[in-house]
Design an enzyme around this catalytic site. Structure first.
Site, PDB file in Angstrom:
ATOM      1  N   GLU A 522       0.813  -1.124   0.038  1.00 12.46           N
ATOM      2  CA  GLU A 522       0.007  -0.128   0.202  1.00 12.46           C
ATOM      3  C   GLU A 522       0.732   1.322   0.068  1.00 12.46           C
ATOM      4  O   GLU A 522       0.677   2.173   0.675  1.00 12.46           O
ATOM      5  CB  GLU A 522      -0.857   0.053   1.366  1.00 12.46           C
ATOM      6  CG  GLU A 522      -2.097  -1.096   1.361  1.00 12.46           C
ATOM      7  CD  GLU A 522      -2.812  -1.337   2.508  1.00 12.46           C
ATOM      8  OE1 GLU A 522      -3.026  -0.220   3.025  1.00 12.46           O
ATOM      9  OE2 GLU A 522      -3.919  -1.781   2.441  1.00 12.46           O
ATOM     10  N   GLU A 615      -4.436  -8.682   0.873  1.00 15.01           N
ATOM     11  CA  GLU A 615      -5.114  -8.493   2.395  1.00 15.01           C
ATOM     12  C   GLU A 615      -6.690  -8.380   1.891  1.00 15.01           C
ATOM     13  O   GLU A 615      -7.518  -7.623   1.303  1.00 15.01           O
ATOM     14  CB  GLU A 615      -4.662  -7.225   2.855  1.00 15.01           C
ATOM     15  CG  GLU A 615      -3.390  -7.204   3.804  1.00 15.01           C
ATOM     16  CD  GLU A 615      -2.957  -5.865   4.134  1.00 15.01           C
ATOM     17  OE1 GLU A 615      -3.999  -5.262   4.790  1.00 15.01           O
ATOM     18  OE2 GLU A 615      -1.974  -5.623   4.044  1.00 15.01           O
TER      19      GLU A 615
HETATM   20  C1  GAL Z   1      -4.213  -2.409   5.764  1.00 18.28           C
HETATM   21  C2  GAL Z   1      -2.563  -2.329   5.793  1.00 18.28           C
HETATM   22  C3  GAL Z   1      -1.882  -3.364   6.871  1.00 18.28           C
HETATM   23  C4  GAL Z   1      -3.110  -2.930   8.146  1.00 18.28           C
HETATM   24  C5  GAL Z   1      -4.621  -3.114   7.679  1.00 18.28           C
HETATM   25  C6  GAL Z   1      -5.247  -3.092   8.836  1.00 18.28           C
HETATM   26  O1  GAL Z   1      -4.509  -1.118   4.852  1.00 18.28           O
HETATM   27  O2  GAL Z   1      -1.865  -2.956   4.776  1.00 18.28           O
HETATM   28  O3  GAL Z   1      -0.784  -3.167   7.380  1.00 18.28           O
HETATM   29  O4  GAL Z   1      -2.883  -1.594   8.481  1.00 18.28           O
HETATM   30  O5  GAL Z   1      -4.832  -2.402   6.810  1.00 18.28           O
HETATM   31  O6  GAL Z   1      -5.688  -1.969   9.352  1.00 18.28           O
END
Ligand code: GAL
Length: 923
Positions: A522, A615
């Site tokens: 990200e 994710e």
């Molecule tokens: C995503 C990020 C993770 C973690 C997750 C939950 O955007 O890549 O590192 O922060 O959100 O908050």
């Protein structure tokens, strides 16, 4: 074998993703957990653990640290504590300073990882810091703390509570920032004269700078990198050798708990001046079939002697046992071949061998993760001068844009978990058994893949994923040039992104478990069009130079198919965008990034690229907390009074609530099913971790895990297990059924099952039989009026009874109960027993509301190194031997003493409860 003097660029290959055949690959370093030298070559290379016997000093909050800084730092202007996780990263900050900085002396350590010699750093004259007391052999450090490594200086606490605390919730409220020194004397024997001696540091958080005998040697700033410095010019064989390492952890430098210190293993390696280079072997395999496979090995030899050398290399290949030792006779050999290496240069040689009926590496349960070991011998003037072991695996890895990942021809849907580096109550200090336990629990859920979010993991963790057969996405960075926190690694990105990327790939390319390289998570460069894409291209090219066999990727929560970034990487990794962000009805009114489900658009734009959900979910819950009312939908953003309780700072475990950008597991499963071309996904997150306590930043650890910080399973674990292991008979009921005062009130009952139908009974009365509809992942009885007694669920599959379970109303808490993961331990000062305590009523039913203070006492040769209960709000320091249970449970972690075998007895007490004792044996 045949010599090769080529540049790396000759290896650069045009890369086609449609049918990527990678071969693979083994582990990096010499035998991971011990000296590699066989008897025949004993003594030619020694790799000694120097984890024991350090002195440690950290400047207190009121002290001004010494001025030996790596570089000047910008002022922190943004101190917001509750930055949304998917907020857009901001521009880089430039600093100018007239302060003396040591950076010019540290940068040359990176030279071996910078391809273009024109960009190599020349070491300036002089040795800054040489006159500073802490680096002198004569300095009396006996008042400093004695520590053994791996050591995390912050994990013992104390936690800092409240808003505006010294360290806020995002970084875990633990004292990781600060400047500290480690000192140790090295035993460098007379026989090391004329040899090369390296200090290998597997991880130092952060901005490490090393002095030996008062001279500045070098260092490495990125806290997750593994690196070495060459001590040879500074050693005094046979004399006292004083090592001093300075670390400096900036505040506001991470979105999660970074830990602090020499938190991974540290080694002293002594080799002949003509030796196999650092991570100097590269194994690939090709033409893999059940009948045979070709193993190709490239070996890089460094000649640090004063004259050119004519050497010979040969390699034997063995099967590698579960005990990490080669078994039996070699199964193949690479014939001896000559190589000339000029003085002060490196040269490499390639060779190949064919293995018949190879035992392939592949993920369980359908395959087995067999491993091999390549033992390479280097001869000069007829003598063995070096021996180097490279564990690896033989597998055929393909990426098919229509299906995803194929291992040895079998389609393996990715059922993955994102894991941060910390080991919960043990912090960042790496421990093999604690990491193995994390993997075991995830495996039990059916997880087959790990994304190392968002940084290089401990090498031993990759040894474990190799051994256990997990697929791994290995990731370098959370930020590039644009920052997410004021003092994060964007500050060193310009100078260190190339060396850090090359170092990761060289270190990890031989691990069969690694299937892809992620160059970033990200990153802010998603927002900067062509400029951001150019950074991605540069990193992608570096990776391909080091390893052309695996795809690159970068996790995108903002990039769209028509933006330039996604075109630069081989795999499309989507964070949250696949299912859609803030897209479902319950999320409509929210501010922030918003996208419809983007799998189809990415597929259309990149028909040749595999898409993976790097994710997903970002669902939140507290184990054992149930809040009412419960949303009627399948996914809802958590808010005060809607899934979240601002007073207790707990989040409902009905497992329907998420961050504003997330989606419940139910929604993720449905979305992946609807897009069968997607390779699968990685849940955010497997285990809870320290820091990032969304949505309650007064807490200290996350709510994201399907497993809590202590290792207790949340309800969500069973939702994943029912989906990931459809053949495991399972039915799981939530909530618990002990609700004094809720009599007659609506208390929804939700059931997860691997079956297709469930009948629910309350006190023997059927509440109805329900069948899952397509895309449904839970069965729910939302109108149940609570009455104490027994809830029983019977699951059916294909009309036949499949599984059953029940929950009962508990009476008054009466007794403690203890179970342990392993009661036979090694007396090595590292092995751990994880003891789970449960509070039960007089008939053994778990008391789900019991939060009694417990005291733990250990007799025998070991130590209670931490206790934990999974409560993200709990600020009792982890080493405490008293801790309250949380929702009926608590954990104690016992570590054995080194070289002190014997019986250990743990006793746990609580007022008014029957105590419990448990015996362990350490040998
Ligand atoms: C995503 C990020 C993770 C973690 C997750 C939950 O955007 O890549 O590192 O922060 O959100 O908050």
């Amino acid at each position: 074998m045949y010599p090769e003097y080529s540049t790396e660029s000759e290896r650069k290959m045009v890369y086609r993703i449609a049918l990527l055949v990678s071969a693979v690959i083994g582990a990096t370093t010499v035998a991971p957990h011990g000296a590699n030298a066989s008897e025949a070559a004993a003594g030619v290379r020694t790799r000694e653990s120097i984890n024991f016997g350090w002195r440690f000093y950290k400047y207190g909050p009121d002290e001004t640290p010494d001025p030996l800084v790596y570089d000047a730092r910008p002022e922190i202007t943004d101190r917001r504590e509750t930055r949304p996780a998917d907020e857009r990263p901001t521009e880089a900050v430039q600093v100018r300073s007239d302060q003396a900085v040591l950076k010019p002396w540290i940068l040359p350590t990176a030279n071996a990882f910078i391809k273009d010699p024109a960009n190599h750093h020349a070491r300036p004259a002089g040795s800054p810091g040489s006159d500073f007391a802490f680096v002198q052999a004569g300095f009396d450090d006996t008042a400093w703390e004695s520590v053994d490594l791996p050591h995390d200086w912050a994990i013992a606490g104390p936690f800092s509570g409240g808003w505006g605390a010294a360290v806020s919730g995002g970084m875990g409220r633990l004292p990781s920032p600060g400047v500290a020194w480690y000192r140790r004397q090295l035993d460098i024997p007379e026989s090391s004269a004329g040899k090369s001696v390296f200090l290998e540091v597997d991880g130092a958080m952060s901005y490490a700078m090393v002095w030996l005998n008062g001279q500045l040697v070098g260092g490495w700033p990125f806290g997750y990198a593994s690196w070495q410095v060459d001590l040879t010019p500074y050693i005094r064989p046979g004399g006292v050798n004083q090592l001093a390492i300075r670390l400096d952890n900036p505040p506001e430098s991470s979105r999660w708990y970074p830990g602090g210190g020499l938190y991974r293993n540290v080694w002293l390696t002594t080799v002949s001046p003509i030796h196999i280079g650092q991570w100097g072997t590269c194994v690939t395999t090709r033409d893999v079939s059940p009948e045979s496979a070709v193993v190709e090995l490239r070996v890089e030899v460094a000649n640090r002697s004063s004259s050119a050398a004519e050497v010979t290399l040969s390699t034997d290949i063995y099967e590698l046992g579960q005990d990490d030792r080669p078994s039996g006779d070699p199964v193949a050999s690479i014939e001896p071949a000559p190589l000339s290496v000029d003085s002060g240069r490196t040269a490499s040689i390639r060779g190949a061998a064919k293995i018949s009926s190879p035992r392939l590496w592949g993920p369980p349960p359908t395959q087995e993760p067999h491993r091999y070991l390549a033992r390479t011998r280097l001869y000069a003037e007829g003598e063995v001068v070096d021996e180097y072991d490279t564990p690896f695996g033989i597998r055929d890895l393909r990426f098919d844009p229509n299906r995803g990942v194929l291992v040895n021809g079998e389609h393996i849907p990715i059922r993955g978990a994102n894991q941060h580096h910390d080991l919960g109550p043990l912090g960042a200090a790496f421990n093999v058994r604690a990491a193995e336990r994390q993997l075991e629990v995830l495996r039990e859920a059916g997880c087959n893949a790990i994304r190392m979010s968002h940084n290089p993991p401990a090498q031993e963790l990759l040894d474990l994923t190799d051994k256990m057969g997990f697929l791994v996405i290995d990731e370098t960075f959370d930020v590039w040039e644009r920052k997410k926190t004021p003092l994060d690694f964007h500050l060193i990105f310009p100078e260190w992104s190339e060396p850090d990327t090359r170092a990761l790939v060289r270190r990890d390319r031989n691990h069969p478990s690694v299937i892809a390289w992620s160059i970033g998570n990200e990153v802010g460069e998603q927002y900067t069009g062509e400029a951001g894409a150019a950074v991605a291209r540069r990193l992608h090219d570096i990776v391909k130079e080091e390893d052309p066999t695996r795809p690159t990727t970068t996790a995108m929560n903002f990039s769209k198919p028509d933006m330039p970034l996604p075109a630069e990487v081989d795999l499309i990794s989507l964070n949250y965008q696949g299912e859609g962000i803030r897209d479902a009805p319950a999320y409509r009114g929210l501010q922030g990034i918003r996208t419809p489900p983007l799998y189809p658009a990415f597929r259309e734009a990149f028909p040749d690229k595999v898409i993976v959900s790097s994710e997903n979910a970002a669902a939140v819950s507290t184990r054992g907390a149930y809040l009412f009312p419960v949303t009627k939908g399948v996914s809802a953003p958590v808010a005060d009074g809607a899934g979240g309780d601002p007073d207790t700072r707990q989040v409902s475990s009905y497992e329907l609530y998420t961050t504003p950008f997330g989606s419940s597991a139910d929604k993720v499963f449905r979305s992946l099913k609807e897009h069968p071309f997607v390779a699968g996904g990685f849940v955010w997150s497997g285990w809870d971790y320290l820091g990032e306590p969304t949505p309650y930043y007064l807490s200290r650890s996350s709510y994201f895990g399907i497993v809590d910080l202590a290792g207790f399973k949340k309800d969500r674990f069973y939702l994943y297990q029912s989906h990931w292991r459809p053949d495991l008979p399972l039915v799981h009921i939530l909530p618990h059924w002990t609700w004094p005062g809720r009599e007659g009130q609506v208390t929804p009952v939700h059931v997860f099952t691997s079956g297709d139908e469930v009948e629910l009974f309350l006190n023997g009365q059927s509440l109805g039989r329900q069948r899952k509809t397509p895309g449904q992942h839970r069965l729910r009885w939302d109108d149940v009026a609570y009455q104490p007694g027994t809830l029983r669920a019977t699951a059916y599959k294909d009309g036949r009874e499949w599984a059953s379970s029940e929950v009962q109303t508990a009476g008054a808490a009466a007794a403690l109960d203890a179970t342990v993961d392993r009661d036979q331990l090694l007396a090595d000062g590292r092995d751990l027993a994880f003891v789970s305590i449960r509070i039960a009523d007089s008939s053994g039913v778990t008391a789900p509301l019991a939060n009694h203070p417990l005291t733990f006492e250990l007799k025998g040769p070991g130590e209670i190194i931490a206790t934990a209960n999974g409560d993200p709000t709990n600020l009792t320091p982890f080493p405490s031997s008293t801790r309250s249970a949380f929702h009926g449970r608590c954990l104690a972690i016992v570590r054995t003493n080194r070289d002190e075998p014997g019986e250990l007895k743990l006793t746990v007490r609580a007022e008014a409860l029957r105590p419990v004792s448990l015996s362990l044996r350490s040998r």
